[in-house]
Design a protein around this motif. Sequence first.
Motif, PDB file in Angstrom:
ATOM      1  N   VAL A   9      35.366  45.544  31.892  1.00 48.94           N
ATOM      2  CA  VAL A   9      36.435  46.486  32.230  1.00 48.94           C
ATOM      3  C   VAL A   9      37.215  46.734  30.951  1.00 48.94           C
ATOM      4  N   ALA A  10      38.197  47.619  31.029  1.00 47.45           N
ATOM      5  CA  ALA A  10      39.042  47.870  29.861  1.00 47.45           C
ATOM      6  C   ALA A  10      40.508  47.838  30.278  1.00 47.45           C
ATOM      7  N   LEU A  11      41.306  47.141  29.503  1.00 48.27           N
ATOM      8  CA  LEU A  11      42.756  47.199  29.666  1.00 48.27           C
ATOM      9  C   LEU A  11      43.257  48.505  29.049  1.00 48.27           C
ATOM     10  N   VAL A  12      44.330  49.034  29.585  1.00 50.20           N
ATOM     11  CA  VAL A  12      44.864  50.308  29.109  1.00 50.20           C
ATOM     12  C   VAL A  12      46.307  50.103  28.678  1.00 50.20           C
ATOM     13  N   ASP A  13      46.621  50.427  27.417  1.00 51.77           N
ATOM     14  CA  ASP A  13      47.993  50.249  26.954  1.00 51.77           C
ATOM     15  C   ASP A  13      48.831  51.489  27.251  1.00 51.77           C
ATOM     16  N   GLY A  40      47.464  54.817  26.372  1.00 54.13           N
ATOM     17  CA  GLY A  40      46.200  55.200  26.979  1.00 54.13           C
ATOM     18  C   GLY A  40      44.986  54.693  26.236  1.00 54.13           C
ATOM     19  N   ARG A  41      45.161  53.760  25.303  1.00 52.98           N
ATOM     20  CA  ARG A  41      44.027  53.216  24.545  1.00 52.98           C
ATOM     21  C   ARG A  41      43.339  52.123  25.343  1.00 52.98           C
ATOM     22  N   PHE A  42      41.994  52.146  25.335  1.00 52.74           N
ATOM     23  CA  PHE A  42      41.210  51.162  26.070  1.00 52.74           C
ATOM     24  C   PHE A  42      40.879  49.966  25.176  1.00 52.74           C
ATOM     25  N   SER A  43      41.076  48.781  25.729  1.00 54.99           N
ATOM     26  CA  SER A  43      40.657  47.542  25.076  1.00 54.99           C
ATOM     27  C   SER A  43      39.631  46.876  25.986  1.00 54.99           C
ATOM     28  N   PHE A  44      38.376  46.916  25.597  1.00 54.90           N
ATOM     29  CA  PHE A  44      37.296  46.473  26.459  1.00 54.90           C
ATOM     30  C   PHE A  44      37.136  44.956  26.463  1.00 54.90           C
ATOM     31  N   LEU A  45      36.916  44.419  27.671  1.00 55.68           N
ATOM     32  CA  LEU A  45      36.506  43.040  27.829  1.00 55.68           C
ATOM     33  C   LEU A  45      34.985  43.014  27.865  1.00 55.68           C
ATOM     34  N   THR A  46      34.371  42.184  27.057  1.00 55.78           N
ATOM     35  CA  THR A  46      32.913  42.141  26.967  1.00 55.78           C
ATOM     36  C   THR A  46      32.412  40.724  27.219  1.00 55.78           C
ATOM     37  N   ASP A  47      31.135  40.622  27.578  1.00 52.21           N
ATOM     38  CA  ASP A  47      30.555  39.298  27.785  1.00 52.21           C
ATOM     39  C   ASP A  47      29.790  38.852  26.534  1.00 52.21           C
ATOM     40  N   GLN A  48      29.276  37.618  26.576  1.00 46.11           N
ATOM     41  CA  GLN A  48      28.614  37.062  25.402  1.00 46.11           C
ATOM     42  C   GLN A  48      27.352  37.827  25.048  1.00 46.11           C
ATOM     43  N   PHE A  49      26.646  38.297  26.057  1.00 46.34           N
ATOM     44  CA  PHE A  49      25.443  39.087  25.801  1.00 46.34           C
ATOM     45  C   PHE A  49      25.771  40.316  24.952  1.00 46.34           C
ATOM     46  N   TYR A  50      26.835  41.035  25.316  1.00 45.94           N
ATOM     47  CA  TYR A  50      27.207  42.240  24.576  1.00 45.94           C
ATOM     48  C   TYR A  50      27.626  41.880  23.146  1.00 45.94           C
ATOM     49  N   ARG A  51      28.361  40.783  23.007  1.00 46.85           N
ATOM     50  CA  ARG A  51      28.777  40.357  21.662  1.00 46.85           C
ATOM     51  C   ARG A  51      27.565  39.997  20.815  1.00 46.85           C
ATOM     52  N   ASN A  52      26.583  39.340  21.421  1.00 50.14           N
ATOM     53  CA  ASN A  52      25.358  39.013  20.694  1.00 50.14           C
ATOM     54  C   ASN A  52      24.610  40.285  20.290  1.00 50.14           C
ATOM     55  N   ALA A  53      24.591  41.267  21.207  1.00 50.44           N
ATOM     56  CA  ALA A  53      23.897  42.521  20.919  1.00 50.44           C
ATOM     57  C   ALA A  53      24.536  43.241  19.730  1.00 50.44           C
ATOM     58  N   LEU A  54      25.855  43.291  19.689  1.00 51.09           N
ATOM     59  CA  LEU A  54      26.533  43.930  18.559  1.00 51.09           C
ATOM     60  C   LEU A  54      26.207  43.217  17.251  1.00 51.09           C
ATOM     61  N   ARG A  55      26.211  41.902  17.303  1.00 54.89           N
ATOM     62  CA  ARG A  55      25.903  41.133  16.096  1.00 54.89           C
ATOM     63  C   ARG A  55      24.484  41.429  15.621  1.00 54.89           C
TER      64      ARG A  55
END
Length: 229
Positions: free
Chosen positions: A173-177, A180-195
Amino acid sequence: MRELRRRRMRSGVITACVLVVTGAAIWIVVNPFMIGLGGTHKDWFVHVTAENLVEHSEQIVLARYADEADYEIPDPSRDPAVVQSHTDVYRRFEVVESLKGDFEPGDSIYVGWSAGYTRVDPVTELRQFIPRVVAPLARGEIYSLFLNLRHSRSRHPDDPETRIWRTPDGLEVALVDERGRFSFLTDQFYRNALRDMDLKPVAGSGAPFELTTDDVRRLVASGSGDSNR
């Protein structure tokens, strides 16, 4: 005879060109990261651009997290060596604003996350629960949800008429400040994929791109966010 050979050679060249073009088109479809749309990681697709995320989301809403419930759902397979059941957490959100799709303020949305599964240990023959980490959310908080309908376990156990939605793989999901800016919550799989793709999240977010509510509205209005194109 020479004319026949020349015709065969021309036909062979044309056929080779067609195969090359077809192969290139298939490669782009299978590997959308090559044209900047997204990335594949261990046979999973992850969104790495705002345009792609918006385009491939059926519904985009700002919604208030209300409550949740866990459900253990038996697996239909009769093979005792495989998964016995899946445990899902279904979270209910109340729509505050719809940025894309046909939800309206006040509508309730149920979003499902896999919380783990139960299998039979092949050695001990005992049931064993394998948990999965589900991002914690704060009740009453407003989140941005990028949603598509679930394919498996797509109906609410208590009400088969109620559809269950899902968020993109890795982007929870994304937090909204206040801007209106989105700050996404990601899981470990997504973090590994970015790396593995040598990408880094932007400051204050788990995603490698910036996105705001105004950006979403602009993309949807321009047609870039039309998932039915």
